[in-house]
Scaffold this motif. Sequence first.
Motif, PDB file in Angstrom:
ATOM      1  N   ASN A   1      61.087   3.062 101.285  1.00  0.00           N
ATOM      2  CA  ASN A   1      62.489   3.021 101.698  1.00  0.00           C
ATOM      3  C   ASN A   1      62.759   4.153 102.687  1.00  0.00           C
ATOM      4  O   ASN A   1      62.923   5.302 102.297  1.00  0.00           O
ATOM      5  N   ILE A   2      62.802   3.815 103.963  1.00  0.00           N
ATOM      6  CA  ILE A   2      62.922   4.845 104.998  1.00  0.00           C
ATOM      7  C   ILE A   2      64.367   4.941 105.472  1.00  0.00           C
ATOM      8  O   ILE A   2      64.984   3.946 105.842  1.00  0.00           O
ATOM      9  N   ASN A   3      64.915   6.148 105.425  1.00  0.00           N
ATOM     10  CA  ASN A   3      66.317   6.354 105.807  1.00  0.00           C
ATOM     11  C   ASN A   3      66.494   7.121 107.110  1.00  0.00           C
ATOM     12  O   ASN A   3      67.576   7.113 107.688  1.00  0.00           O
ATOM     13  N   HIS A   4      65.442   7.839 107.535  1.00  0.00           N
ATOM     14  CA  HIS A   4      65.577   8.659 108.745  1.00  0.00           C
ATOM     15  C   HIS A   4      64.520   8.225 109.756  1.00  0.00           C
ATOM     16  O   HIS A   4      63.325   8.192 109.431  1.00  0.00           O
ATOM     17  N   HIS A   5      64.970   7.911 110.974  1.00  0.00           N
ATOM     18  CA  HIS A   5      64.090   7.299 111.980  1.00  0.00           C
ATOM     19  C   HIS A   5      63.985   8.146 113.243  1.00  0.00           C
ATOM     20  O   HIS A   5      64.696   9.141 113.411  1.00  0.00           O
ATOM     21  N   LEU A   6      63.119   7.687 114.140  1.00  0.00           N
ATOM     22  CA  LEU A   6      62.955   8.337 115.448  1.00  0.00           C
ATOM     23  C   LEU A   6      64.186   8.107 116.313  1.00  0.00           C
ATOM     24  O   LEU A   6      64.797   7.044 116.240  1.00  0.00           O
ATOM     25  N   ASP A   7      64.528   9.089 117.132  1.00  0.00           N
ATOM     26  CA  ASP A   7      65.652   8.803 118.026  1.00  0.00           C
ATOM     27  C   ASP A   7      65.148   8.154 119.317  1.00  0.00           C
ATOM     28  O   ASP A   7      63.952   8.118 119.607  1.00  0.00           O
TER      29      ASP A   7
ATOM     30  N   ALA B   1      52.275   8.149 113.438  1.00  0.00           N
ATOM     31  CA  ALA B   1      52.205   8.126 111.970  1.00  0.00           C
ATOM     32  C   ALA B   1      53.470   7.500 111.379  1.00  0.00           C
ATOM     33  O   ALA B   1      53.410   6.696 110.451  1.00  0.00           O
ATOM     34  N   HIS B   2      54.647   7.841 111.929  1.00  0.00           N
ATOM     35  CA  HIS B   2      55.889   7.220 111.442  1.00  0.00           C
ATOM     36  C   HIS B   2      55.871   5.715 111.731  1.00  0.00           C
ATOM     37  O   HIS B   2      56.265   4.909 110.871  1.00  0.00           O
ATOM     38  N   LEU B   3      55.407   5.326 112.917  1.00  0.00           N
ATOM     39  CA  LEU B   3      55.364   3.892 113.267  1.00  0.00           C
ATOM     40  C   LEU B   3      54.460   3.123 112.297  1.00  0.00           C
ATOM     41  O   LEU B   3      54.719   1.957 111.994  1.00  0.00           O
TER      42      LEU B   3
ATOM     43  N   TYR C   1      54.301   3.552 109.236  1.00  0.00           N
ATOM     44  CA  TYR C   1      55.084   3.325 108.018  1.00  0.00           C
ATOM     45  C   TYR C   1      56.259   2.367 108.260  1.00  0.00           C
ATOM     46  O   TYR C   1      56.725   1.711 107.346  1.00  0.00           O
ATOM     47  N   CYS C   2      56.815   2.397 109.496  1.00  0.00           N
ATOM     48  CA  CYS C   2      58.188   1.912 109.687  1.00  0.00           C
ATOM     49  C   CYS C   2      58.254   0.715 110.637  1.00  0.00           C
ATOM     50  O   CYS C   2      58.100   0.872 111.858  1.00  0.00           O
ATOM     51  N   SER C   3      58.503  -0.485 110.081  1.00  0.00           N
ATOM     52  CA  SER C   3      58.546  -1.687 110.921  1.00  0.00           C
ATOM     53  C   SER C   3      59.763  -1.661 111.852  1.00  0.00           C
ATOM     54  O   SER C   3      59.720  -2.184 112.960  1.00  0.00           O
ATOM     55  N   GLU C   4      60.845  -1.019 111.398  1.00  0.00           N
ATOM     56  CA  GLU C   4      62.051  -0.957 112.240  1.00  0.00           C
ATOM     57  C   GLU C   4      61.772  -0.186 113.534  1.00  0.00           C
ATOM     58  O   GLU C   4      62.113  -0.643 114.631  1.00  0.00           O
ATOM     59  N   CYS C   5      61.140   0.976 113.422  1.00  0.00           N
ATOM     60  CA  CYS C   5      60.828   1.758 114.629  1.00  0.00           C
ATOM     61  C   CYS C   5      59.716   1.099 115.439  1.00  0.00           C
ATOM     62  O   CYS C   5      59.698   1.225 116.667  1.00  0.00           O
ATOM     63  N   ARG C   6      58.792   0.365 114.767  1.00  0.00           N
ATOM     64  CA  ARG C   6      57.756  -0.365 115.519  1.00  0.00           C
ATOM     65  C   ARG C   6      58.394  -1.379 116.460  1.00  0.00           C
ATOM     66  O   ARG C   6      58.001  -1.521 117.603  1.00  0.00           O
TER      67      ARG C   6
END
Length: 220
Positions: A2-8, A30-32, A34-39
């Motif tokens: 459950n990711i709440n804080h993303h890349l700007d 590394a964040h990408l 984990y995170c389909s939204e930022c991908r």
Amino acid sequence: MNINHHLDEATLMSYSAGSLSQGMALVVAAHLSYCSECRERARLSDAVGGVLLESLEEQSVADDMLASILSQLDQSPPDLADQQPVRTPPSFIDPEIPAPLREYVDGSLDQLPWKRIVPGVAYYDMPWEGRGVSRLLRIAPGKSMLTHTHHGNELTLVLRGSFSDEVGRFQVGDIADLDDQIEHQPLVDSQEDCICLIATDAPLRFTTLFGKLVQPMTGF
Ligand SMILES: [Zn+2]
């Protein structure tokens, strides 16, 4: 996760343009992982960058340049097998380590040769020189990182545990993407150590006397 804080947005655009430092690009990758939204956002950002590049190239590529590129394609490619070191695949894949980081961390996070700064705070530097800082930071429960501001941007990705600061609470997968306007003091609020991958594009500026004293020793 459950990711709440993303890349700007600015960080994603810089990543697409290839203008981030090696350390910051690693944290973004590394964040990408984990995170389909930022991908998805990165994919759009790549597409926008590609269209911009195409429109520039159409105007500037001369005929002789095209001929030169075509003639280079005719030449036989260098033998890549001779140039690239052979990497043995790790025998054990630790799910706690995001894929882009596995190239630099053999085994588990606990096996790294952590260097202690003060009791409860340790770090492990990524194996390259370059602008800014790129390291893993490990902080014990209830401890806080020294208060600091930045000359430039700072990216912090949580790999284990959690911390809170003036911005909010950060758990595994969350990224703190901070600019130089923010002075903050992250406090570890998990039961276990908090381990983060951090990168800056300029040295941190500590705002306390103690921070200023340890700065030359730690290379922060
Ligand atoms: Zn994200």
